[in-house]
Design a protein around this motif. Structure first.
Motif, PDB file in Angstrom:
ATOM      1  N   GLY A   5       0.896  -1.328   0.114  1.00 63.00           N
ATOM      2  CA  GLY A   5      -0.098  -0.054  -0.002  1.00 63.00           C
ATOM      3  C   GLY A   5       0.846   1.276  -0.003  1.00 63.00           C
ATOM      4  N   VAL A   6       1.801   1.257   0.802  1.00 67.67           N
ATOM      5  CA  VAL A   6       2.627   2.318   1.016  1.00 67.67           C
ATOM      6  C   VAL A   6       3.502   2.727  -0.493  1.00 67.67           C
ATOM      7  CG1 VAL A   6       4.844   3.376   1.908  1.00 67.67           C
ATOM      8  CG2 VAL A   6       3.088   2.322   3.466  1.00 67.67           C
ATOM      9  N   SER A   7       4.122   1.457  -1.003  1.00 63.50           N
ATOM     10  CA  SER A   7       4.466   1.530  -2.476  1.00 63.50           C
ATOM     11  C   SER A   7       3.902   2.101  -3.497  1.00 63.50           C
ATOM     12  CB  SER A   7       5.169   0.281  -2.580  1.00 63.50           C
ATOM     13  OG  SER A   7       6.101  -0.352  -1.898  1.00 63.50           O
ATOM     14  N   LEU A   8       2.590   1.662  -3.471  1.00 64.71           N
ATOM     15  CA  LEU A   8       1.508   1.989  -4.392  1.00 64.71           C
ATOM     16  C   LEU A   8       1.187   3.689  -4.424  1.00 64.71           C
ATOM     17  CD1 LEU A   8      -0.338   1.494  -6.766  1.00 64.71           C
ATOM     18  CD2 LEU A   8      -2.417   0.827  -4.925  1.00 64.71           C
ATOM     19  N   ILE A   9       1.010   4.104  -2.927  1.00 73.61           N
ATOM     20  CA  ILE A   9       0.847   5.389  -2.904  1.00 73.61           C
ATOM     21  C   ILE A   9       2.000   6.234  -3.158  1.00 73.61           C
ATOM     22  CG2 ILE A   9       0.637   7.024  -1.167  1.00 73.61           C
ATOM     23  CD1 ILE A   9      -1.466   5.108   0.432  1.00 73.61           C
ATOM     24  N   TYR A  10       3.155   5.673  -3.056  1.00 71.99           N
ATOM     25  CA  TYR A  10       4.359   6.366  -3.464  1.00 71.99           C
ATOM     26  C   TYR A  10       4.184   6.586  -5.034  1.00 71.99           C
ATOM     27  CZ  TYR A  10       9.398   6.914  -3.871  1.00 71.99           C
ATOM     28  OH  TYR A  10      10.696   7.596  -4.397  1.00 71.99           O
ATOM     29  N   PHE A  11       3.952   5.457  -5.518  1.00 69.07           N
ATOM     30  CA  PHE A  11       4.292   5.292  -7.137  1.00 69.07           C
ATOM     31  C   PHE A  11       3.019   6.648  -7.586  1.00 69.07           C
ATOM     32  CE2 PHE A  11       2.550   3.940 -11.317  1.00 69.07           C
ATOM     33  CZ  PHE A  11       3.669   3.854 -11.644  1.00 69.07           C
ATOM     34  N   ILE A  12       1.948   6.364  -6.911  1.00 70.65           N
ATOM     35  CA  ILE A  12       0.848   7.281  -7.691  1.00 70.65           C
ATOM     36  C   ILE A  12       1.056   8.671  -7.206  1.00 70.65           C
ATOM     37  CG2 ILE A  12      -1.525   7.960  -7.139  1.00 70.65           C
ATOM     38  CD1 ILE A  12      -2.178   4.868  -7.015  1.00 70.65           C
ATOM     39  N   LEU A  13       1.514   9.129  -6.177  1.00 68.57           N
ATOM     40  CA  LEU A  13       1.840  10.518  -5.993  1.00 68.57           C
ATOM     41  C   LEU A  13       3.029  10.972  -6.562  1.00 68.57           C
ATOM     42  CD1 LEU A  13       1.666  10.683  -1.918  1.00 68.57           C
ATOM     43  CD2 LEU A  13       0.054  11.678  -3.583  1.00 68.57           C
ATOM     44  N   PHE A  22       4.276   7.225 -17.851  1.00 62.15           N
ATOM     45  CA  PHE A  22       4.757   5.932 -16.987  1.00 62.15           C
ATOM     46  C   PHE A  22       6.309   5.884 -17.565  1.00 62.15           C
ATOM     47  CE2 PHE A  22       5.766   1.568 -17.429  1.00 62.15           C
ATOM     48  CZ  PHE A  22       5.481   1.123 -16.080  1.00 62.15           C
ATOM     49  N   ARG A  23       7.074   5.966 -16.390  1.00 64.87           N
ATOM     50  CA  ARG A  23       8.340   5.546 -16.356  1.00 64.87           C
ATOM     51  C   ARG A  23       8.819   4.204 -15.817  1.00 64.87           C
ATOM     52  NH1 ARG A  23      10.954   9.858 -19.300  1.00 64.87           N
ATOM     53  NH2 ARG A  23       9.412  11.748 -18.800  1.00 64.87           N
ATOM     54  N   PHE A  24       9.592   3.544 -16.570  1.00 68.82           N
ATOM     55  CA  PHE A  24      10.081   2.036 -15.959  1.00 68.82           C
ATOM     56  C   PHE A  24      10.923   2.100 -14.575  1.00 68.82           C
ATOM     57  CE2 PHE A  24      12.622  -1.636 -15.752  1.00 68.82           C
ATOM     58  CZ  PHE A  24      11.746  -2.683 -15.590  1.00 68.82           C
ATOM     59  N   ALA A  26      10.330   4.542 -12.364  1.00 67.15           N
ATOM     60  CA  ALA A  26       9.326   4.732 -11.362  1.00 67.15           C
ATOM     61  C   ALA A  26       8.763   3.507 -10.535  1.00 67.15           C
ATOM     62  CB  ALA A  26       8.253   5.870 -11.802  1.00 67.15           C
ATOM     63  N   LEU A  27       8.378   2.449 -11.777  1.00 70.41           N
ATOM     64  CA  LEU A  27       8.015   1.316 -11.261  1.00 70.41           C
ATOM     65  C   LEU A  27       8.989   0.416 -10.301  1.00 70.41           C
ATOM     66  CD1 LEU A  27       5.516  -0.623 -11.029  1.00 70.41           C
ATOM     67  CD2 LEU A  27       6.387  -1.590 -13.416  1.00 70.41           C
ATOM     68  N   VAL A  28      10.028   0.299 -10.786  1.00 65.02           N
ATOM     69  CA  VAL A  28      11.092  -0.335 -10.040  1.00 65.02           C
ATOM     70  C   VAL A  28      11.458   0.203  -8.808  1.00 65.02           C
ATOM     71  CG1 VAL A  28      13.581  -0.998 -10.108  1.00 65.02           C
ATOM     72  CG2 VAL A  28      12.016  -1.261 -12.447  1.00 65.02           C
ATOM     73  N   SER A  29      11.515   1.804  -8.694  1.00 60.38           N
ATOM     74  CA  SER A  29      11.862   2.472  -7.706  1.00 60.38           C
ATOM     75  C   SER A  29      10.675   1.906  -6.603  1.00 60.38           C
ATOM     76  CB  SER A  29      11.801   3.971  -7.979  1.00 60.38           C
ATOM     77  OG  SER A  29      11.896   4.627  -6.492  1.00 60.38           O
ATOM     78  N   SER A  30       9.339   1.802  -7.060  1.00 62.01           N
ATOM     79  CA  SER A  30       8.192   1.595  -6.034  1.00 62.01           C
ATOM     80  C   SER A  30       8.313   0.186  -5.395  1.00 62.01           C
ATOM     81  CB  SER A  30       7.092   1.642  -6.600  1.00 62.01           C
ATOM     82  OG  SER A  30       6.721   3.146  -7.083  1.00 62.01           O
ATOM     83  N   LEU A  31       9.139  -0.741  -6.295  1.00 59.52           N
ATOM     84  CA  LEU A  31       9.307  -1.885  -5.759  1.00 59.52           C
ATOM     85  C   LEU A  31      10.446  -1.935  -4.806  1.00 59.52           C
ATOM     86  CD1 LEU A  31       8.793  -3.876  -9.335  1.00 59.52           C
ATOM     87  CD2 LEU A  31       7.209  -3.979  -7.282  1.00 59.52           C
ATOM     88  N   LEU A  32      11.566  -1.422  -5.262  1.00 63.12           N
ATOM     89  CA  LEU A  32      12.640  -1.307  -4.426  1.00 63.12           C
ATOM     90  C   LEU A  32      12.155  -0.779  -2.999  1.00 63.12           C
ATOM     91  CD1 LEU A  32      15.523   0.111  -6.464  1.00 63.12           C
ATOM     92  CD2 LEU A  32      15.134  -2.425  -5.644  1.00 63.12           C
ATOM     93  N   LEU A  33      11.162   0.328  -2.845  1.00 62.20           N
ATOM     94  CA  LEU A  33      10.771   0.649  -1.730  1.00 62.20           C
ATOM     95  C   LEU A  33      10.032  -0.676  -0.906  1.00 62.20           C
ATOM     96  CD1 LEU A  33      10.092   2.945   0.348  1.00 62.20           C
ATOM     97  CD2 LEU A  33       8.018   3.745  -0.963  1.00 62.20           C
ATOM     98  N   ALA A  34       9.019  -1.257  -1.594  1.00 61.05           N
ATOM     99  CA  ALA A  34       8.439  -2.360  -0.981  1.00 61.05           C
ATOM    100  C   ALA A  34       9.489  -3.229  -0.427  1.00 61.05           C
ATOM    101  CB  ALA A  34       7.425  -3.172  -1.990  1.00 61.05           C
ATOM    102  N   ILE A  35      10.476  -3.715  -1.125  1.00 62.35           N
ATOM    103  CA  ILE A  35      11.763  -4.292  -0.451  1.00 62.35           C
ATOM    104  C   ILE A  35      12.454  -3.957   0.765  1.00 62.35           C
ATOM    105  CG2 ILE A  35      13.615  -5.572  -1.185  1.00 62.35           C
ATOM    106  CD1 ILE A  35      12.948  -5.789  -4.040  1.00 62.35           C
TER     107      ILE A  35
END
Length: 93
Positions: A5-13, A22-24, A26-35
């Motif tokens: 949830g935090v990663s999704l909010i981070y990506f959306i904001l 859409f930037r790749f 940004a998606l990878v960054s959100s996944l790194l945040l989740a990890i």
């Protein structure tokens, strides 16, 4: 579940306020945040600290007079640094 949830909010904001495309990375960054958040879940203090850092950087970048692309690059590089800090914390403590 909170991690995603935090990663999704981070990506959306980040998408709404900084990139608007859409930037790749940004998606990878959100996944790194989740990890990174998943690795520090055992300590509530670290989770709160990480979320406070994310919020502080978000509001600081909103106030900067830079182009949105430069802000987006700075915003989406933060999870990389948090993941590095997480690895160092897990190795040394």
């Amino acid at each position: 579940m909170m991690v995603w949830g935090v990663s999704l909010i981070y990506f959306i904001l980040g998408w709404i306020f900084f990139t608007r495309t859409f930037r790749f990375y940004a998606l990878v960054s959100s996944l790194l945040l989740a990890i990174a958040l998943h690795n520090v879940l055992q300590s509530r203090l670290l989770v709160i600290l990480y979320i406070a850092i994310l919020a502080g950087v978000f509001f600081a970048l909103l106030l900067l007079k830079r182009s949105p692309d430069k802000k987006g690059t700075l915003y989406f590089s933060l999870p990389c640094w948090l993941l590095i800090a997480t690895v160092l914390i897990n190795v040394f403590f």
